[in-house]
Design an enzyme around this catalytic site. Structure first.
Site, short mmCIF file in Angstrom:
data_model
loop_
_atom_site.label_atom_id
_atom_site.label_comp_id
_atom_site.label_asym_id
_atom_site.label_seq_id
_atom_site.Cartn_x
_atom_site.Cartn_y
_atom_site.Cartn_z
N SER A 165 0.62 -1.41 -0.03
CA SER A 165 0.41 0.02 0.18
C SER A 165 0.74 1.16 -0.21
O SER A 165 0.57 2.15 -0.99
CB SER A 165 -0.89 0.15 1.52
OG SER A 165 -1.53 -0.91 1.61
N HIS B 201 0.60 4.33 4.26
CA HIS B 201 -0.18 5.11 3.08
C HIS B 201 0.39 6.83 3.21
O HIS B 201 0.71 6.90 2.15
CB HIS B 201 -1.71 5.53 2.90
CG HIS B 201 -2.15 3.47 2.84
ND1 HIS B 201 -3.80 3.39 3.61
CD2 HIS B 201 -1.30 2.32 3.18
CE1 HIS B 201 -4.01 2.14 3.59
NE2 HIS B 201 -2.58 1.84 3.06
#
Length: 298
Positions: A203, A249
């Site tokens: 991610s 993230h």
């Protein structure tokens, strides 16, 4: 000395014309505009200015530049290739292959390579983590996934945004963006998250691709609403869903925005220097965060 009537008279000291370097039996007054070797009409190849010899045309671009000077380039200066999604395909395949190994070997494999700061791992009976010198975990964690939904969502995102971005940047720049963004996500996770909290997934790198895609679309004056909407949805999941390493993230997103801006806005004259220089600066930030956190945990 007298000369026979009707014979041509040659001025004293006159020099004969040079001969073609490829055909020594042929005199010529024309020279290659690049190497300046004499060339006969058979060897002359018309150029933008004058004529060039076959070797200079074959070894160069025909304009006096390096052989690769006339190669088509991407928007970011990368080389245009026949398969603009090759690296994206390789990354998807590598992530899927590692996930299959995870499913086959089990938790012992995952616990050996996920991102963990410093903690006692029962399956090994010892203290493990980046702070223990296992810095490779910051890289290997980028290719591990915790479930079928996890890897499916990440690989769909990688395929959807990775291909167009790779085509716009070129392979080398796309690899640099993906790798450095992923490391930025790992470094921020290591710095902020609890040291005994494991983290894994692509991610961070994928959020870096999101950030760079937004910069690219802005540069091309495209409608940014689709990518912004997708980014907002991902951020809602990031902060609204439990067991998600939001640090990865955000770290990847910031790294992707910074690198993406350098990739698409660097001036042509110093393009490669600025692009890879910014990647190096982000890597330095990664190293600094890693060293700071290691100092705190040891």
């Amino acid at each position: 000395m007298d000369q026979a009537p009707g014979s041509p008279q040659e001025p004293q000291g006159a020099a004969s014309l040079p001969t073609c370097y490829r055909h020594p039996d042929r005199e010529t007054g024309v020279r290659c505009t690049r190497c300046e070797r004499p060339i006969c009409p058979e060897c002359m190849i018309s150029a933008s200015v004058g004529f060039q010899c076959p070797e200079c045309v074959r070894n160069g671009s025909g304009t006096g530049h390096a052989p690769n000077a006339a190669q088509p380039r991407t928007l970011a200066g990368g080389t245009v290739t026949s398969d603009p999604r090759l690296i994206t395909k390789i990354l998807v395949g590598l992530n899927l292959a590692v996930f299959l190994v995870q499913q086959s070997v089990g938790e012992r494999f995952t616990d050996s390579f996920d991102l963990i700061g410093r903690a006692f791992v029962p399956i090994f009976g010892s203290v493990e983590g980046v702070a223990e010198g296992q810095w490779y975990r910051m890289v290997t964690a980028m290719f591990l996934h915790g479930s079928y939904i996890h890897i499916a969502f990440n690989m769909l995102s990688l395929w959807w945004i990775g291909g167009p971005l790779e085509q716009a940047l070129g392979r080398a720049r796309f690899i640099a963006l993906y790798a450095v963004s992923g490391l930025a996500g790992s470094a921020l996770t290591y710095l902020i998250a609890e040291p005994n909290q494991p983290s894994l997934g692509a991610s961070g790198a994928i959020f870096g691709l999101f950030g760079a895609t937004a910069i690219l679309m802005r540069r091309l004056n495209y409608d940014m609403r689709p990518v912004i909407a997708l980014l907002v949805i991902n951020l809602i999941f990031t902060f609204g869903w439990s067991n998600i390493a939001w640090e990865a993230h955000i770290g990847g997103l910031v790294g992707g925005v910074v690198i993406g801006y350098a990739m698409v806005h660097a001036p042509r004259e110093r393009r490669a220097l600025i692009q890879y220089g910014v990647c190096a600066l982000v890597l330095i930030a990664v190293v600094v965060m890693t060293l700071v956190r290691t100092g705190q945990l040891t």
